[in-house]
Design a protein around this motif. Structure first.
Motif, short mmCIF file in Angstrom:
data_model
loop_
_atom_site.label_atom_id
_atom_site.label_comp_id
_atom_site.label_asym_id
_atom_site.label_seq_id
_atom_site.Cartn_x
_atom_site.Cartn_y
_atom_site.Cartn_z
N VAL A 55 0.84 -1.20 0.00
CA VAL A 55 0.00 0.00 0.00
C VAL A 55 0.87 1.24 0.00
CG1 VAL A 55 -1.60 1.38 1.40
CG2 VAL A 55 -2.05 -1.05 1.03
N ARG A 56 1.91 1.22 0.83
CA ARG A 56 2.79 2.39 0.92
C ARG A 56 3.56 2.61 -0.38
NH1 ARG A 56 4.50 5.95 4.02
NH2 ARG A 56 4.69 5.64 6.19
N THR A 57 3.97 1.53 -1.02
CA THR A 57 4.77 1.63 -2.25
C THR A 57 3.92 1.87 -3.49
OG1 THR A 57 6.32 0.05 -1.26
CG2 THR A 57 6.53 0.45 -3.62
N ALA A 58 2.91 1.03 -3.70
CA ALA A 58 2.12 1.09 -4.93
C ALA A 58 0.93 2.03 -4.83
CB ALA A 58 1.64 -0.31 -5.30
N GLY A 59 0.49 2.28 -3.60
CA GLY A 59 -0.67 3.15 -3.41
C GLY A 59 -1.91 2.36 -3.06
N LEU A 60 -2.79 3.00 -2.34
CA LEU A 60 -4.03 2.37 -1.87
C LEU A 60 -4.89 1.90 -3.04
CD1 LEU A 60 -5.92 1.63 0.44
CD2 LEU A 60 -6.72 4.00 0.45
N ASP A 61 -5.08 2.75 -4.05
CA ASP A 61 -5.94 2.38 -5.17
C ASP A 61 -5.41 1.17 -5.93
OD1 ASP A 61 -7.82 4.33 -4.62
OD2 ASP A 61 -6.90 5.81 -5.95
N ALA A 62 -4.10 1.08 -6.09
CA ALA A 62 -3.52 -0.06 -6.80
C ALA A 62 -3.80 -1.36 -6.07
CB ALA A 62 -2.02 0.14 -6.97
N VAL A 63 -3.73 -1.33 -4.75
CA VAL A 63 -3.99 -2.55 -3.96
C VAL A 63 -5.47 -2.89 -4.01
CG1 VAL A 63 -3.79 -3.64 -1.70
CG2 VAL A 63 -1.98 -2.15 -2.51
N LEU A 85 -11.16 -0.40 1.34
CA LEU A 85 -12.23 0.42 0.78
C LEU A 85 -12.75 1.42 1.82
CD1 LEU A 85 -14.17 -2.31 -1.25
CD2 LEU A 85 -12.90 -0.36 -2.19
N ASP A 86 -12.85 0.97 3.06
CA ASP A 86 -13.27 1.87 4.14
C ASP A 86 -12.26 3.01 4.30
OD1 ASP A 86 -14.80 2.67 6.55
OD2 ASP A 86 -12.96 2.08 7.57
N ALA A 87 -10.98 2.70 4.23
CA ALA A 87 -9.95 3.74 4.35
C ALA A 87 -10.11 4.76 3.23
CB ALA A 87 -8.56 3.11 4.31
N ARG A 88 -10.36 4.28 2.02
CA ARG A 88 -10.53 5.20 0.89
C ARG A 88 -11.78 6.06 1.08
NH1 ARG A 88 -10.40 3.00 -5.13
NH2 ARG A 88 -12.39 2.13 -4.54
N ARG A 89 -12.88 5.46 1.57
CA ARG A 89 -14.11 6.23 1.83
C ARG A 89 -13.87 7.32 2.87
NH1 ARG A 89 -16.68 1.31 1.13
NH2 ARG A 89 -16.46 0.74 3.30
N VAL A 92 -8.58 8.57 3.65
CA VAL A 92 -7.24 8.32 4.21
C VAL A 92 -6.29 7.99 3.07
CG1 VAL A 92 -5.94 6.83 5.76
CG2 VAL A 92 -8.26 7.49 6.36
N GLY A 93 -5.10 8.56 3.09
CA GLY A 93 -4.11 8.32 2.06
C GLY A 93 -3.37 7.01 2.25
N SER A 94 -2.52 6.70 1.30
CA SER A 94 -1.78 5.45 1.32
C SER A 94 -0.87 5.33 2.54
CB SER A 94 -0.95 5.31 0.05
OG SER A 94 -1.79 5.28 -1.07
N ALA A 95 -0.17 6.41 2.87
CA ALA A 95 0.77 6.36 4.01
C ALA A 95 0.02 6.11 5.32
CB ALA A 95 1.58 7.65 4.09
N ALA A 99 0.18 2.84 7.75
CA ALA A 99 0.45 2.96 9.19
C ALA A 99 -0.60 2.20 10.00
CB ALA A 99 0.50 4.43 9.60
N GLU A 100 -1.87 2.30 9.60
CA GLU A 100 -2.94 1.58 10.31
C GLU A 100 -2.74 0.07 10.16
OE1 GLU A 100 -7.01 2.64 9.59
OE2 GLU A 100 -6.71 4.71 10.25
N LEU A 101 -2.38 -0.37 8.95
CA LEU A 101 -2.16 -1.80 8.74
C LEU A 101 -0.98 -2.30 9.57
CD1 LEU A 101 -2.76 -2.16 4.90
CD2 LEU A 101 -4.18 -3.08 6.74
N ARG A 102 0.05 -1.48 9.70
CA ARG A 102 1.19 -1.88 10.54
C ARG A 102 0.77 -1.97 12.00
NH1 ARG A 102 4.47 0.71 6.41
NH2 ARG A 102 5.72 -0.98 5.58
#
Length: 131
Positions: A55-63, A85-89, A92-95, A99-102
């Motif tokens: 997500v951090r490298t490729a971006g949220l939308d790509a994943v 999808l919830d994060a995008r709604r 929230v940006g990729s970074a 961070a949340e996933l970590r």
């Protein structure tokens, strides 16, 4: 000579602090909920960490574009896709999502260690009770 005009008191920081605390609580609740869902779906913390890196490298939308097939286990992929999808709604940006996933991965690790320790304690206690 005219007296200086009294200045307004500085704005209070309390509402901002309350909002920050509220946002931290909401983030904590999302992290705990997702960690529990992923643990229930059998996703190891290392996989969550790998997705965070992508997500951090490729971006949220790509994943998100990968769909539920991003994970070998379709059910686990659906859980993770819903979270992304919830994060995008939420805007929230990729970074931030990474961070949340970590944070989710750290919580998954802690819970696994606690459950492993509990299982070990239970087995040890059970062995000692046998005569």
């Amino acid at each position: 000579m005219t007296a200086p005009t009294p200045q307004a008191p500085p704005p209070t920081v309390v509402p901002s602090d309350r909002r920050d605390a509220s946002e931290r609580a909401a983030t904590g609740a999302r992290v705990a909920s997702l960690a529990a869902e992923l643990r229930g779906a059998g996703v190891p913390a290392g996989v969550t960490e790998q997705v965070a890196s992508v997500v951090r490298t490729a971006g949220l939308d790509a994943v998100i574009d990968l769909g539920a097939g991003m994970l070998t286990d379709e059910q686990a992929g659906v859980v993770l896709l819903d979270a992304l999808l919830d994060a995008r709604r939420r805007g929230v940006g990729s970074a931030e999502t990474a961070a949340e996933l970590r944070a989710v991965a750290r919580l998954q690790t802690v819970v696994r260690q606690l459950l492993s320790g509990l299982a070990m304690t239970t087995r040890t206690a059970g062995v000692g009770d046998r005569s």
